[in-house]
Design a protein around this motif. Structure first.
Motif, PDB file in Angstrom:
ATOM      1  N   ASN A   1      -1.774 -12.528 -15.728  1.00 44.21           N
ATOM      2  CA  ASN A   1      -2.684 -11.869 -16.677  1.00 44.21           C
ATOM      3  C   ASN A   1      -4.144 -12.024 -16.227  1.00 44.21           C
ATOM      4  O   ASN A   1      -5.051 -12.116 -17.049  1.00 44.21           O
ATOM      5  CB  ASN A   1      -2.490 -12.411 -18.108  1.00 44.21           C
ATOM      6  CG  ASN A   1      -2.949 -11.416 -19.167  1.00 44.21           C
ATOM      7  OD1 ASN A   1      -3.014 -10.210 -18.932  1.00 44.21           O
ATOM      8  ND2 ASN A   1      -3.293 -11.917 -20.346  1.00 44.21           N
ATOM      9  N   GLY A   2      -4.333 -12.067 -14.891  1.00 41.61           N
ATOM     10  CA  GLY A   2      -5.680 -12.214 -14.351  1.00 41.61           C
ATOM     11  C   GLY A   2      -6.463 -10.908 -14.407  1.00 41.61           C
ATOM     12  O   GLY A   2      -5.922  -9.838 -14.700  1.00 41.61           O
ATOM     13  N   ARG A   3      -7.740 -11.037 -14.144  1.00 43.64           N
ATOM     14  CA  ARG A   3      -8.625  -9.873 -14.192  1.00 43.64           C
ATOM     15  C   ARG A   3      -9.564  -9.887 -12.989  1.00 43.64           C
ATOM     16  O   ARG A   3     -10.178 -10.924 -12.702  1.00 43.64           O
ATOM     17  CB  ARG A   3      -9.502  -9.904 -15.456  1.00 43.64           C
ATOM     18  CG  ARG A   3      -8.745  -9.990 -16.768  1.00 43.64           C
ATOM     19  CD  ARG A   3      -8.256  -8.623 -17.191  1.00 43.64           C
ATOM     20  NE  ARG A   3      -7.534  -8.678 -18.448  1.00 43.64           N
ATOM     21  CZ  ARG A   3      -6.211  -8.804 -18.549  1.00 43.64           C
ATOM     22  NH1 ARG A   3      -5.457  -8.904 -17.471  1.00 43.64           N
ATOM     23  NH2 ARG A   3      -5.633  -8.832 -19.726  1.00 43.64           N
ATOM     24  N   ILE A   4      -9.684  -8.739 -12.333  1.00 45.43           N
ATOM     25  CA  ILE A   4     -10.715  -8.580 -11.303  1.00 45.43           C
ATOM     26  C   ILE A   4     -11.595  -7.411 -11.735  1.00 45.43           C
ATOM     27  O   ILE A   4     -11.075  -6.343 -12.102  1.00 45.43           O
ATOM     28  CB  ILE A   4     -10.082  -8.317  -9.923  1.00 45.43           C
ATOM     29  CG1 ILE A   4      -9.309  -9.560  -9.456  1.00 45.43           C
ATOM     30  CG2 ILE A   4     -11.152  -7.942  -8.896  1.00 45.43           C
ATOM     31  CD1 ILE A   4      -8.545  -9.394  -8.163  1.00 45.43           C
ATOM     32  N   VAL A   5     -12.883  -7.642 -11.748  1.00 46.49           N
ATOM     33  CA  VAL A   5     -13.812  -6.560 -12.108  1.00 46.49           C
ATOM     34  C   VAL A   5     -14.865  -6.452 -11.000  1.00 46.49           C
ATOM     35  O   VAL A   5     -15.506  -7.450 -10.643  1.00 46.49           O
ATOM     36  CB  VAL A   5     -14.508  -6.813 -13.468  1.00 46.49           C
ATOM     37  CG1 VAL A   5     -15.361  -5.596 -13.850  1.00 46.49           C
ATOM     38  CG2 VAL A   5     -13.498  -7.103 -14.577  1.00 46.49           C
ATOM     39  N   ALA A   6     -15.027  -5.249 -10.457  1.00 45.48           N
ATOM     40  CA  ALA A   6     -16.041  -5.019  -9.426  1.00 45.48           C
ATOM     41  C   ALA A   6     -17.223  -4.285 -10.042  1.00 45.48           C
ATOM     42  O   ALA A   6     -17.044  -3.464 -10.949  1.00 45.48           O
ATOM     43  CB  ALA A   6     -15.450  -4.180  -8.295  1.00 45.48           C
ATOM     44  N   VAL A   7     -18.415  -4.610  -9.539  1.00 47.65           N
ATOM     45  CA  VAL A   7     -19.599  -3.888 -10.011  1.00 47.65           C
ATOM     46  C   VAL A   7     -19.875  -2.758  -9.016  1.00 47.65           C
ATOM     47  O   VAL A   7     -20.340  -2.988  -7.905  1.00 47.65           O
ATOM     48  CB  VAL A   7     -20.808  -4.824 -10.164  1.00 47.65           C
ATOM     49  CG1 VAL A   7     -22.021  -4.023 -10.659  1.00 47.65           C
ATOM     50  CG2 VAL A   7     -20.492  -5.946 -11.140  1.00 47.65           C
ATOM     51  N   SER A   8     -19.511  -1.549  -9.426  1.00 50.14           N
ATOM     52  CA  SER A   8     -19.781  -0.350  -8.633  1.00 50.14           C
ATOM     53  C   SER A   8     -21.187   0.142  -9.013  1.00 50.14           C
ATOM     54  O   SER A   8     -22.051  -0.668  -9.364  1.00 50.14           O
ATOM     55  CB  SER A   8     -18.688   0.691  -8.941  1.00 50.14           C
ATOM     56  OG  SER A   8     -18.952   1.915  -8.330  1.00 50.14           O
ATOM     57  N   SER A   9     -21.426   1.414  -9.008  1.00 47.54           N
ATOM     58  CA  SER A   9     -22.755   1.936  -9.369  1.00 47.54           C
ATOM     59  C   SER A   9     -22.664   3.434  -9.646  1.00 47.54           C
ATOM     60  O   SER A   9     -21.816   4.134  -9.094  1.00 47.54           O
ATOM     61  CB  SER A   9     -23.727   1.715  -8.211  1.00 47.54           C
ATOM     62  OG  SER A   9     -24.912   2.446  -8.424  1.00 47.54           O
ATOM     63  N   LEU A  10     -23.595   3.899 -10.464  1.00 47.63           N
ATOM     64  CA  LEU A  10     -23.679   5.338 -10.706  1.00 47.63           C
ATOM     65  C   LEU A  10     -23.969   6.079  -9.399  1.00 47.63           C
ATOM     66  O   LEU A  10     -23.583   7.235  -9.228  1.00 47.63           O
ATOM     67  CB  LEU A  10     -24.804   5.607 -11.712  1.00 47.63           C
ATOM     68  CG  LEU A  10     -24.693   6.921 -12.471  1.00 47.63           C
ATOM     69  CD1 LEU A  10     -23.389   6.998 -13.231  1.00 47.63           C
ATOM     70  CD2 LEU A  10     -25.872   7.076 -13.407  1.00 47.63           C
ATOM     71  N   SER A  11     -24.618   5.368  -8.477  1.00 43.14           N
ATOM     72  CA  SER A  11     -24.890   5.962  -7.167  1.00 43.14           C
ATOM     73  C   SER A  11     -23.578   6.310  -6.465  1.00 43.14           C
ATOM     74  O   SER A  11     -23.511   7.282  -5.712  1.00 43.14           O
ATOM     75  CB  SER A  11     -25.698   4.956  -6.336  1.00 43.14           C
ATOM     76  OG  SER A  11     -26.024   5.500  -5.109  1.00 43.14           O
ATOM     77  N   GLY A  12     -22.546   5.523  -6.716  1.00 38.99           N
ATOM     78  CA  GLY A  12     -21.233   5.813  -6.148  1.00 38.99           C
ATOM     79  C   GLY A  12     -20.564   7.005  -6.812  1.00 38.99           C
ATOM     80  O   GLY A  12     -19.733   7.682  -6.208  1.00 38.99           O
ATOM     81  N   VAL A  13     -20.930   7.270  -8.065  1.00 41.29           N
ATOM     82  CA  VAL A  13     -20.348   8.398  -8.806  1.00 41.29           C
ATOM     83  C   VAL A  13     -21.089   9.689  -8.451  1.00 41.29           C
ATOM     84  O   VAL A  13     -20.474  10.725  -8.182  1.00 41.29           O
ATOM     85  CB  VAL A  13     -20.445   8.151 -10.341  1.00 41.29           C
ATOM     86  CG1 VAL A  13     -19.920   9.346 -11.123  1.00 41.29           C
ATOM     87  CG2 VAL A  13     -19.712   6.880 -10.731  1.00 41.29           C
ATOM     88  N   ALA A  14     -22.424   9.618  -8.442  1.00 41.64           N
ATOM     89  CA  ALA A  14     -23.234  10.830  -8.329  1.00 41.64           C
ATOM     90  C   ALA A  14     -23.907  10.998  -6.971  1.00 41.64           C
ATOM     91  O   ALA A  14     -24.408  12.075  -6.658  1.00 41.64           O
ATOM     92  CB  ALA A  14     -24.314  10.819  -9.412  1.00 41.64           C
ATOM     93  N   GLY A  15     -23.937   9.926  -6.153  1.00 49.93           N
ATOM     94  CA  GLY A  15     -24.709   9.974  -4.910  1.00 49.93           C
ATOM     95  C   GLY A  15     -26.187   9.804  -5.212  1.00 49.93           C
ATOM     96  O   GLY A  15     -26.614   9.992  -6.351  1.00 49.93           O
ATOM     97  N   ASN A  16     -26.952   9.425  -4.212  1.00 46.39           N
ATOM     98  CA  ASN A  16     -28.383   9.224  -4.436  1.00 46.39           C
ATOM     99  C   ASN A  16     -29.125   9.358  -3.117  1.00 46.39           C
ATOM    100  O   ASN A  16     -28.641   8.890  -2.086  1.00 46.39           O
ATOM    101  CB  ASN A  16     -28.612   7.821  -5.026  1.00 46.39           C
ATOM    102  CG  ASN A  16     -29.871   7.767  -5.854  1.00 46.39           C
ATOM    103  OD1 ASN A  16     -30.519   8.780  -6.105  1.00 46.39           O
ATOM    104  ND2 ASN A  16     -30.215   6.571  -6.295  1.00 46.39           N
ATOM    105  N   MET A  17     -30.257   9.996  -3.173  1.00 47.92           N
ATOM    106  CA  MET A  17     -31.130  10.171  -2.004  1.00 47.92           C
ATOM    107  C   MET A  17     -31.423   8.813  -1.345  1.00 47.92           C
ATOM    108  O   MET A  17     -31.814   7.865  -2.032  1.00 47.92           O
ATOM    109  CB  MET A  17     -32.432  10.799  -2.514  1.00 47.92           C
ATOM    110  CG  MET A  17     -33.557  10.747  -1.560  1.00 47.92           C
ATOM    111  SD  MET A  17     -33.602  12.296  -0.691  1.00 47.92           S
ATOM    112  CE  MET A  17     -35.062  12.080   0.267  1.00 47.92           C
TER     113      MET A  17
END
Ligand SMILES: NC(=O)c1ccc[n+]([C@@H]2O[C@H](COP(=O)([O-])OP(=O)(O)OC[C@H]3O[C@@H](n4cnc5c(N)ncnc54)[C@H](O)[C@@H]3O)[C@@H](O)[C@H]2O)c1
Length: 442
Positions: free
Chosen positions: A327-343
């Motif tokens: 019943n473990g949990r792994i949570v990664a911190v992604s970013s909106l930059s990964g969803v939308a891309g960014n200059m």
């Protein structure tokens, strides 16, 4: 970093100036510190009010001392509106949402919550049913943009039989803990392991990387305040910050560069010493921003190493080496930059978008042990990382969302605490944005 515009328009003179000039006036969010961690109420329930989710909602409202109402009253102010559309399979039936929200949407209090409950579209019997259920996301995302006033609006797809497992998610969405989360679509399936209903983070072994400051520090503080036994990891250069945290919160500190060749083995040894980690939070991250034409190879490589290769290797080593408890949990911190891309962020966006793929694969590989693997994708969060952004771009990032302001590290921490909760086993392989419903990548 403080938001001077937000502070100004919420002062006496500033409010008057903003009103006279017709400027937007975002109001400060109400988080746990201002409004407590409990759920908001009273609640107005529409749709199939006798479905299995109604019982879960009724239990939550009763436990919080709030009323649950089936009839709209024009004089009432509701903390929450919930519409159960889980049996909605026809276009005509979807008009029930229009009727409900047309009447009730003005009755939601500021800082209130709206949740639409549905059935995962692919489980519907025919194409019209699947289309209508998927279409509910459009209602939710549009409503979230219409209501504003710091009201969070969400889609919650609950698989048949997973209603009890949806309680922790419904409680999160209906509480000040989700203050900077809006316009999200979340799925709950029947979990492999059912956490104790009243269980929290007390006594759980939690590893947080990049813990000495910013979002990692907020995560460490939140888990420690809930009684977890936290290992706060960061690079040796941050020893002062780690030491201060350790003294203040009584957490264990670990000076380690996650890109070191022996980092995964060191963490597996630490996990075994503790009887396994219950929760691992991959928060450490760096940016090396430059347009791809100007980017140096080392800038590409260092971002890949810290944000992607190291946490992936640590995850595999912990899972395969028995470093995660059931019943473990792994949570990664992604970013909106990964969803939308960014200059200027081809490197960073790759490393963060990669986690969207990683959590899906890891979630399906590890589900039999009750392990869940999810990610959060923060938008603009007020930290040192965003303080370094040039003024004009920073202001645009802050304002271009339904809340009209940046989030706080604690908003990310609260979302991770919900995903990592022992009772959130039905949420697996998902990416939840913490961005105040940013206009980017929506
Ligand atoms: N601040 C935002 O708006 C925002 C938005 C989206 C995503 N994020 C992500 O959230 C996470 C935290 O961001 P933050 O704003 O708090 O950043 P931050 O720079 O304040 O903190 C990052 C932490 O990671 C640590 N770290 C860096 N390299 C490391 C390594 N090799 N080994 C161990 N620790 C290492 C740093 O020492 C630092 O303490 C990052 O993954 C970041 O990409 C932040």
């Amino acid at each position: 970093m403080s938001d001077r515009y937000l502070n100004f328009v919420n002062s006496g003179v500033g409010g008057w100036v903003a009103g006279a000039l017709g400027l937007p006036r975002p109001a400060p969010l109400q988080r746990r510190a201002e409004a407590g961690a409990g759920i908001v109420g009273p609640c107005l329930l529409g749709g199939s009010g006798d479905g299995p989710m109604a019982a879960v909602l009724a239990g939550l409202m009763e436990a919080s001392g709030h009323g649950l109402h089936a009839e709209w009253s024009p004089d009432a102010r509701y903390g929450a509106l919930v519409f159960d559309a889980s049996d909605c399979a026809r276009v005509q039936a979807a008009k029930g949402l229009y009727g409900f929200f047309h009447q009730a949407v003005r009755s939601v209090a500021e800082h209130g919550r709206i949740v639409v409950i549905g059935t995962p579209p692919e489980l519907m019997a025919d194409a019209e049913g699947e289309a209508v259920q998927r279409g509910l996301e459009g209602v939710v995302r549009s409503l979230a943009k219409e209501v504003r006033r710091n009201i969070g609006v969400h889609m919650l797809y609950v698989a048949p039989g997973a209603e009890a497992a949806a309680e922790s998610t419904l409680a999160f969405l209906l509480s000040p803990r989700s203050a900077y989360v809006s316009g999200q679509s979340i799925r709950v399936a029947a979990p492999v392991e059912t956490g104790e209903p009243g269980a929290g983070h007390t006594g759980r072994k939690v590893l947080v990387t990049g813990a000495s400051r910013g979002i990692g520090e907020a995560i460490t503080c939140l888990f420690a305040s809930e009684g977890a036994q936290v290992t706060a990891l960061d690079v040796a250069a941050t020893a002062d910050g780690l030491c201060a945290l350790s003294e203040e919160l009584g957490v264990d500190s670990l000076a380690l560069d996650i890109t070191a060749s022996d980092a995964a083995a060191t963490l597996l040894a630490d996990a075994r010493k503790r009887g396994g980690y219950d929760v691992v939070i991959h928060n450490a991250g760096i940016t090396r921003d430059r347009t791809v034409a100007r980017m140096e190879p080392a800038e590409w490589d260092s971002v890949m190493a810290v944000n992607l290769s190291a946490p992936l290797a640590i995850t595999q080593t912990l899972i395969e080496g028995g470093g995660m408890r059931r019943n473990g949990r792994i949570v990664a911190v992604s970013s909106l930059s990964g969803v939308a891309g960014n200059m200027g962020q081809t490197n960073y966006a790759l490393s963060k978008a990669a986690w969207i793929g990683a959590v899906r694969r890891l979630a399906s590989q590890s589900a039999s042990s009750g392990l869940t693997v999810n990610a959060v994708a923060p938008g603009f969060i007020e930290t040192r990382m965003t303080a370094a952004i040039p003024f004009a771009i920073r202001e645009a990032g802050r304002r271009m969302n339904s809340m009209g302001q940046g989030g706080s590290p604690v908003d990310v921490a609260e979302t991770i605490a919900w995903l990592a909760h022992p009772a959130s086993g039905g949420v697996n392989g998902q990416v939840v944005r913490v961005c105040g419903q940013s206009l980017l990548g929506a």
